[in-house]
Enzyme design. Structure first.
Site, mmCIF file in Angstrom:
data_model
loop_
_atom_site.group_PDB
_atom_site.id
_atom_site.type_symbol
_atom_site.label_atom_id
_atom_site.label_comp_id
_atom_site.label_asym_id
_atom_site.label_seq_id
_atom_site.Cartn_x
_atom_site.Cartn_y
_atom_site.Cartn_z
ATOM 1 N N HIS A 129 -2.360 49.696 -8.539
ATOM 2 C CA HIS A 129 -2.790 48.977 -7.334
ATOM 3 C C HIS A 129 -2.117 49.658 -6.141
ATOM 4 O O HIS A 129 -0.886 49.682 -6.050
ATOM 5 C CB HIS A 129 -2.385 47.502 -7.414
ATOM 6 C CG HIS A 129 -3.075 46.778 -8.532
ATOM 7 N ND1 HIS A 129 -2.431 45.953 -9.417
ATOM 8 C CD2 HIS A 129 -4.380 46.795 -8.906
ATOM 9 C CE1 HIS A 129 -3.309 45.472 -10.293
ATOM 10 N NE2 HIS A 129 -4.493 45.971 -10.012
ATOM 11 N N GLU A 140 0.966 48.431 -3.833
ATOM 12 C CA GLU A 140 2.217 47.970 -4.466
ATOM 13 C C GLU A 140 3.256 49.080 -4.352
ATOM 14 O O GLU A 140 3.449 49.890 -5.261
ATOM 15 C CB GLU A 140 1.919 47.536 -5.901
ATOM 16 C CG GLU A 140 0.934 46.358 -5.883
ATOM 17 C CD GLU A 140 0.468 45.905 -7.247
ATOM 18 O OE1 GLU A 140 -0.356 44.982 -7.298
ATOM 19 O OE2 GLU A 140 0.922 46.468 -8.269
ATOM 20 N N HIS A 177 4.328 47.580 -11.212
ATOM 21 C CA HIS A 177 3.554 46.867 -10.193
ATOM 22 C C HIS A 177 4.469 46.009 -9.329
ATOM 23 O O HIS A 177 5.646 45.815 -9.643
ATOM 24 C CB HIS A 177 2.555 45.906 -10.866
ATOM 25 C CG HIS A 177 1.450 46.582 -11.576
ATOM 26 N ND1 HIS A 177 0.150 46.548 -11.146
ATOM 27 C CD2 HIS A 177 1.439 47.316 -12.731
ATOM 28 C CE1 HIS A 177 -0.622 47.221 -11.981
ATOM 29 N NE2 HIS A 177 0.138 47.700 -12.952
ATOM 30 N N GLU A 216 6.219 43.791 -13.347
ATOM 31 C CA GLU A 216 6.057 43.281 -11.976
ATOM 32 C C GLU A 216 7.436 43.184 -11.338
ATOM 33 O O GLU A 216 8.298 42.464 -11.826
ATOM 34 C CB GLU A 216 5.396 41.898 -11.996
ATOM 35 C CG GLU A 216 4.026 41.852 -12.658
ATOM 36 C CD GLU A 216 2.896 42.348 -11.758
ATOM 37 O OE1 GLU A 216 3.155 42.584 -10.550
ATOM 38 O OE2 GLU A 216 1.771 42.494 -12.255
HETATM 39 ZN ZN LIG Z 1 -0.530 45.379 -9.587
#
Ligand SMILES: [Zn+2]
Length: 372
Positions: free
Chosen positions: A87, A90, A191, A255
């Site tokens: 993504h 990020e 992420h 994350e």
């Molecule tokens: Zn992500």
């Protein structure tokens, strides 16, 4: 400058290759080169002699955002994939990986193992958005070729990129087998989340098809500052599940906190993960803490709520954090006439996004569990 490589005459391609090689080996800044050449980059390679250990490594750029480091002075035993920017907005993981790449190219960090770094979606980095046309992290394990709506050819750049990333990871792991036949494979897909989380950092452990969850991997995550783990109980189209399922890699979607623009990340908040990854690729002792179950908050998925209607609503505020739990029977989402309520004790919400396309996941709920 958007290079359409195959449209350039050979001499010009070679010139560009030389120019990139000079820039990269001087600055070590692969992120800037990737952003400048967001769609295509000619492949090239060069050797680096480490300033500290005098060991040699081979640096191979395969395409934009794709770079491999391989030790030449000794045999490695691990094949490590570190991906970020699946993504594009990020930024913290992109900055962490960019710094590791810089240190390796400039010979400041010893390389012990084979490492593939991937900036997943360079075009979306450049527009500062999660993706350009489609969520890349729903396109792996063949997802790039499903629901195309027509016959041949992939319908957008994210789908082409997913296929390229799959092939790159496959080649990388297979090539490791030529170094030695007993390899350990890893893939940490890094992420940051859209919203803040009660548990600031957390990891998704992809479905293992009845193989045991590994305590040692949780210890590794803990040393990265991650004590919250979500166990997945079904196949998905994420990048980490692809590497776990097809190549037996220890793989995670990691994350690392909340999305912020470049330059606004407090890098001190990521020192655990930077330090642990540095130790990992340079072969230093990881200094893992003994496994203690109480160190971790482990969850499993209770409900997957997909959006099926135009009229879709979440019944909690935008600033409710990931892992916030609600009493049993609370209305959490409505989708046309369908009401979604919590069903179990301690059921918490995660990854809510009411704006997903119809048919896609808008919300997950999770409940506490253990890996024993
Ligand atoms: Zn992500």
């Amino acid at each position: 400058m958007k290079v359409k490589l195959n449209e350039l005459p050979q001499a010009q391609q070679n010139e560009l290759r030389e120019e990139l090689l000079t820039q990269l080996s001087t600055t070590g800044d692969f992120l800037s080169l990737t952003r400048k050449h967001e769609f295509l980059m000619p492949s090239f390679s060069f050797e680096v002699i480490n300033k500290v250990s005098s060991s040699k490594c081979l640096v191979s750029v395969l395409d934009t955002g794709i770079i491999i480091f391989e030790p030449l002075s000794h045999d490695s035993v691990k094949d490590i994939v570190l991906s970020s920017a699946v993504h594009g907005n990020e930024t913290a993981p992109i900055e962490i990986c960019s710094e590791l790449i810089r240190q390796l190219i400039l010979g400041e960090l010893h390389l012990q193992e084979r490492v593939l770094f991937l900036f997943g979606n360079p075009a979306s980095i450049n527009i500062g958005d999660r993706f350009v046309e489609e969520n890349l992290n729903r396109l792996f394990s063949g997802g790039h070729s499903q629901d195309q709506g027509h016959g041949e050819g992939l319908i957008n750049k994210e789908r082409h990129r997913a296929l390229l990333l799959e092939n790159t990871v496959r080649d990388f792991f297979e090539k490791g087998n030529q170094v030695s036949d007993k390899r350990e494979r890893f893939h940490y897909d890094l992420h940051t989340a859209i919203r803040a989380s009660k548990n600031d950092k957390f990891a998704v452990y992809p479905f293992r098809h009845e193989q045991p969850w590994k305590e040692e991997q949780l210890q590794f995550l803990l040393s990265c500052g991650i004590n919250t783990v979500l166990l997945s109980h079904s196949p998905t189209t994420t990048f980490s599940y692809f590497s776990s399922n097809e190549f037996g890699a220890d793989a995670f979607t990691v994350e690392l906190g909340k999305v912020k623009p470049f330059g606004e990340n407090d890098m001190a908040n990521f020192s655990g993960v930077s330090q642990t990854l540095t130790r990992f690729i340079s072969g230093q002792d990881l200094q893992l803490k003994d496994y203690v179950a109480d160190d971790f908050s482990i969850f499993e998925i209770a409900q997957t709520i997909n959006r099926h209607h135009k009229d879709f609503q979440l019944h909690f505020a935008d600033d409710v954090e990931n892992f916030t739990d609600f009493p049993v029977g609370t209305l959490i989402a409505s989708d046309g006439d369908v009401e979604h309520r919590t069903k179990k004790e301690g059921e918490a919400i995660i990854f809510p996004n009411a704006n997903v396309a119809i048919g896609q996941r808008a919300l997950l709920t999770v409940t506490p569990t253990t890996i024993a």
